[in-house]
Structures are given as C-alpha cells and as structure tokens.
Design an enzyme around this catalytic site. Structure first.
Site, short mmCIF file in Angstrom:
data_model
loop_
_atom_site.label_atom_id
_atom_site.label_comp_id
_atom_site.label_asym_id
_atom_site.label_seq_id
_atom_site.Cartn_x
_atom_site.Cartn_y
_atom_site.Cartn_z
N CYS A 180 -51.47 38.49 61.70
CA CYS A 180 -50.21 39.30 61.81
C CYS A 180 -50.38 40.19 63.05
O CYS A 180 -49.23 40.14 63.75
CB CYS A 180 -50.07 40.14 60.55
SG CYS A 180 -51.33 41.27 60.24
N HIS A 216 -51.34 45.19 57.42
CA HIS A 216 -50.60 44.16 57.93
C HIS A 216 -49.99 44.86 59.42
O HIS A 216 -49.85 46.05 59.30
CB HIS A 216 -49.25 43.92 56.96
CG HIS A 216 -48.31 42.81 57.26
ND1 HIS A 216 -48.90 41.64 57.48
CD2 HIS A 216 -47.12 42.58 57.61
CE1 HIS A 216 -47.93 40.66 58.04
NE2 HIS A 216 -46.89 41.44 57.93
N ASP A 260 -40.54 40.83 60.37
CA ASP A 260 -42.08 40.22 60.47
C ASP A 260 -42.13 38.73 60.91
O ASP A 260 -41.65 37.84 60.21
CB ASP A 260 -42.32 40.43 58.76
CG ASP A 260 -43.80 39.91 58.54
OD1 ASP A 260 -44.58 39.72 59.49
OD2 ASP A 260 -44.33 40.26 57.22
#
Length: 79
Positions: free
Chosen positions: A4, A47, A63
């Site tokens: 991520c 994250h 995202d």
C-alpha cells in the site's frame, strides 16, 4: 506488485505532478467488529492511502491499492 505504501506514494506524486494537491496518509484500516467495548487493532491493519483536495468537497480519501495483488489459479487453492 507491491504494498500500500508504494501504491499510495506513487499516486500522490502523480496527482501533484498533475497539479492536484495531495497527501499521503498512514494509519490503520480496521474492518473487524468490536467484541463488546473492545476493538483490537493489529499490525496487519496498518495501511496507507491518499487524500486529494477536490474543490467544493475538500480532502477526499482515495485508496489506489488493488484489492487483489495476485491472481491465483485453482491449483493454488488445492495446494
């Protein structure tokens, strides 16, 4: 492939190059339900994502991390 932080930092840089104000955000994404009054946050919940400034809406979370990083074959499930 990647994680991520790689996806989010790449997107933030590309947005900035395109003139869109953006920032990298790191935190925790907790998807479990609490048990009573207790919510367990694990290291695996860490994250990173991006917030881009959209005029009229303010900072909007985006995202860029794919939901599936690798396609699996049926034989992978059997193993």
């Amino acid at each position: 492939s990647g994680h991520c932080e790689l996806f989010a930092s790449s997107m933030a840089i590309l947005l900035r190059l395109g003139g869109v104000p953006s920032r990298l955000v790191a935190g925790f994404r907790v998807s479990r339900d609490p048990v009573g009054d207790v919510l367990t946050v694990r290291q695996s919940d860490a994250h990173a994502w991006v917030e881009a400034y959209v005029p009229g809406s303010g900072w909007t979370a985006v995202d860029p991390t794919p939901k599936v990083l690798r396609m699996t074959a049926v034989t992978d499930w059997i193993r």
